[in-house]
Design a protein around this motif. Structure first.
Motif, PDB file in Angstrom:
ATOM      1  N   ASN A  50       0.543  -1.312   0.227  1.00 24.57           N
ATOM      2  CA  ASN A  50       0.271   0.076   0.184  1.00 24.57           C
ATOM      3  C   ASN A  50       0.917   0.868  -0.419  1.00 24.57           C
ATOM      4  O   ASN A  50       1.665   1.121   0.772  1.00 24.57           O
ATOM      5  N   LYS A  51       0.795   1.886  -0.928  1.00 29.32           N
ATOM      6  CA  LYS A  51       1.305   3.356  -1.022  1.00 29.32           C
ATOM      7  C   LYS A  51       0.161   4.828  -1.217  1.00 29.32           C
ATOM      8  O   LYS A  51      -0.556   4.455  -1.589  1.00 29.32           O
ATOM      9  N   LYS A  52       0.687   5.318  -0.351  1.00 26.11           N
ATOM     10  CA  LYS A  52       0.324   7.357  -0.601  1.00 26.11           C
ATOM     11  C   LYS A  52       1.399   7.736  -1.067  1.00 26.11           C
ATOM     12  O   LYS A  52       2.292   8.020  -0.502  1.00 26.11           O
ATOM     13  N   VAL A  53       0.641   8.867  -2.465  1.00 26.13           N
ATOM     14  CA  VAL A  53       1.754   9.909  -2.705  1.00 26.13           C
ATOM     15  C   VAL A  53       1.060  10.685  -2.469  1.00 26.13           C
ATOM     16  O   VAL A  53      -0.001  11.002  -3.035  1.00 26.13           O
ATOM     17  N   SER A  54       1.549  11.950  -1.845  1.00 23.71           N
ATOM     18  CA  SER A  54       1.447  13.561  -1.882  1.00 23.71           C
ATOM     19  C   SER A  54       2.044  13.473  -2.628  1.00 23.71           C
ATOM     20  O   SER A  54       3.381  13.746  -2.273  1.00 23.71           O
ATOM     21  N   VAL A  55       1.525  13.972  -4.604  1.00 22.06           N
ATOM     22  CA  VAL A  55       2.714  14.515  -5.396  1.00 22.06           C
ATOM     23  C   VAL A  55       2.807  15.991  -4.921  1.00 22.06           C
ATOM     24  O   VAL A  55       2.770  16.667  -4.262  1.00 22.06           O
ATOM     25  N   GLU A  57       4.972  16.198  -2.105  1.00 22.38           N
ATOM     26  CA  GLU A  57       5.795  16.993  -0.657  1.00 22.38           C
ATOM     27  C   GLU A  57       6.204  15.181  -0.776  1.00 22.38           C
ATOM     28  O   GLU A  57       7.136  15.469  -0.754  1.00 22.38           O
ATOM     29  N   ASP A  58       5.310  14.043  -0.264  1.00 24.46           N
ATOM     30  CA  ASP A  58       6.098  13.398   0.149  1.00 24.46           C
ATOM     31  C   ASP A  58       5.445  11.843  -0.012  1.00 24.46           C
ATOM     32  O   ASP A  58       4.625  12.207  -0.355  1.00 24.46           O
ATOM     33  N   SER A  59       6.053  10.389   0.101  1.00 25.62           N
ATOM     34  CA  SER A  59       5.414   9.339   0.113  1.00 25.62           C
ATOM     35  C   SER A  59       5.324   8.513   1.616  1.00 25.62           C
ATOM     36  O   SER A  59       5.895   8.148   2.188  1.00 25.62           O
ATOM     37  N   THR A  60       4.276   7.608   1.119  1.00 25.20           N
ATOM     38  CA  THR A  60       4.382   6.730   2.559  1.00 25.20           C
ATOM     39  C   THR A  60       4.336   4.885   1.844  1.00 25.20           C
ATOM     40  O   THR A  60       3.448   4.816   0.802  1.00 25.20           O
ATOM     41  N   LYS A  61       5.337   3.712   2.065  1.00 23.20           N
ATOM     42  CA  LYS A  61       4.791   2.818   1.913  1.00 23.20           C
ATOM     43  C   LYS A  61       4.713   1.705   3.195  1.00 23.20           C
ATOM     44  O   LYS A  61       5.369   1.218   4.004  1.00 23.20           O
ATOM     45  N   THR A  62       3.504   0.460   3.354  1.00 22.75           N
ATOM     46  CA  THR A  62       3.839  -0.166   3.808  1.00 22.75           C
ATOM     47  C   THR A  62       3.395  -1.783   2.872  1.00 22.75           C
ATOM     48  O   THR A  62       2.667  -1.726   2.016  1.00 22.75           O
ATOM     49  N   GLU A  63       3.980  -2.851   3.702  1.00 17.41           N
ATOM     50  CA  GLU A  63       4.113  -3.970   2.894  1.00 17.41           C
ATOM     51  C   GLU A  63       2.976  -4.537   4.045  1.00 17.41           C
ATOM     52  O   GLU A  63       3.985  -5.085   4.844  1.00 17.41           O
ATOM     53  N   THR A  64       2.427  -5.887   3.691  1.00 16.26           N
ATOM     54  CA  THR A  64       2.080  -6.799   4.384  1.00 16.26           C
ATOM     55  C   THR A  64       1.931  -8.303   3.368  1.00 16.26           C
ATOM     56  O   THR A  64       1.840  -8.398   2.062  1.00 16.26           O
TER      57      THR A  64
END
Length: 400
Positions: A50-55, A57-64
């Motif tokens: 799962n990724k969240k990208v704020s164009v 700005e920044d981004s986050t990433k999680t793996e399960t």
């Protein structure tokens, strides 16, 4: 002569392969439905990214990662399967057609939901593709698309997924929301006609900010041959708990533990991004709304956009809105840019974690309305979708 025969054979193979007809989208979907319908039980490993990208700005990433077991149970009218979804991050869900067991290993708590008492709660499994068999989830989506004239399945060609050549299909449907769009991709193995992956992306525009959330799922190590033992779907298979809770709807209701209405608002002095001090005592004579938030909190972001509507409506001489940021660094986390891109102009101060305990705030968002005399007249623990109407009523009453 032998060389001539080899050449003829090679040419024949080339001609044969070039004449092979590619399957139509309808044929691919039919084969998926046929293959999945034959499937009664199975096991696979699942990876979710799962990724969240704020164009800009920044981004986050999680793996399960999880091990997934399922067994079809036609007599079960709620889910239709026995399911064991065992995530490596410590959250397990097991359903045995009678009870849904949810184990959180970090606090060693097992929650039991009885199907007969709370069928709607159990049925949520079907809405979460991570805890519902991917093969059947994709099949159900294709079934829906074929029955809906406004939805179309399109073949985008081929792509290699987990070293397998796959058909790449997308679902298109009318999208009327200018601020939000989505895309769904599904990968079908050309060898087995089983869905082995999906990519879902959602793009949202808030002011000048663009956020993209993507949900990538891949499955591997598929085993549809070995019988799945019913022991996998039992409470006894979940052995890492020390506390058992029987589910009731009240468990999901977040209790309001905030500093109570009628109490005097604790005073504070915090700095904004320019280093200017803001003191609550200086705001007496105004209605003051303070909202505890932080950047990575999705509900906080939604609530701030709603609060901005009210900020634009009322004069700051009478009503003051202040965002209390709890954990972000104004420089390192580019908070001014973050707020500017979302058209948030109400004032924000930082180091809010230092006053959370004074207001009994344990999670964000948390909001307080303080009257002209410094008394708390309203509070909201968590995100409120009707916050504009709710606060308008409180503010108008206080301004009279």
């Amino acid at each position: 002569m032998r060389k001539k025969n080899i050449i003829i054979l090679i040419l024949s193979l080339i001609i044969f392969n070039s004449c092979k007809k590619e399957l139509t989208t309808e044929q691919i979907v039919d084969k998926v439905q046929e293959t999945v319908n034959k499937n009664k039980f199975g096991y696979y490993k699942q990876l979710e990214i799962n990724k969240k990208v704020s164009v800009g700005e920044d981004s986050t990433k999680t793996e399960t990662k999880r091990d997934f077991y399922y067994k079809i149970e036609p007599k079960d009218t709620v889910i239709g399967f026995k399911i064991a979804s065992l995530a490596k991050d410590g959250y397990h869900q097991v359903y045995n057609t009678e009870n849904l067991f949810g184990l959180t290993t970090w606090n060693k708590t097992l929650t039991i939901v009885n199907k007969n008492q709370y069928p709607e709660r159990v049925s949520r499994i079907k809405q979460n593709s991570n805890n519902f068999p991917l093969f059947f989830s994709v099949k159900n989506i294709f079934d829906y698309a074929e029955k809906n004239d406004k939805v179309e399945i399109i073949n985008l060609g081929s792509e290699m997924i987990n070293n397998q050549d796959c058909y790449k299909l997308t679902i298109t449907s009318p999208q009327n929301n200018e601020q939000m769009s989505s895309e769904s991709l599904y990968y079908i193995s050309k060898e087995t006609f089983l869905p082995i992956g999906s990519d879902i992306s959602i793009s949202m525009t808030i002011g000048d900010a663009k956020e993209i959330m993507s949900f990538e799922t891949r499955i591997s190590d598929i085993n549809l041959e070995d019988t799945i033992s019913d022991q996998i779907f039992t409470k006894e298979n979940l052995s890492e708990y020390v506390k058992v809770i029987n589910y009731t709807p009240e468990i999901e209701q977040r209790p309001n533990t905030l500093l109570a209405v009628g109490k005097k608002a604790p005073t504070w002095e915090l700095s904004n991004s320019n280093g200017t001090k803001v003191n609550l005592n200086d705001l007496k004579g105004k209605i003051t709304i303070i909202d505890f938030w932080y950047k990575a909190c999705g509900p906080c972001n939604k609530q701030m956009v709603k609060l901005q509507e009210l900020h634009d409506k009322y004069s700051e001489d009478k009503v003051k809105f202040i965002g209390i940021n709890t954990i972000d660094d104004p420089i390192e986390d580019k908070i001014d840019l973050f707020l500017k891109n979302r058209n948030i102009t109400m004032e924000t101060v930082f180091d809010g974690k230092t006053i959370e305990s004074d207001y009994q705030v344990t999670a964000s968002p948390a909001l307080f309305v303080i009257d002209q005399n410094g008394i708390i007249i309203h509070n909201i623990d968590g995100y409120s979708s009707n916050i504009v109407d709710e606060l308008t009523e409180v503010i108008e009453k206080s301004l009279k």
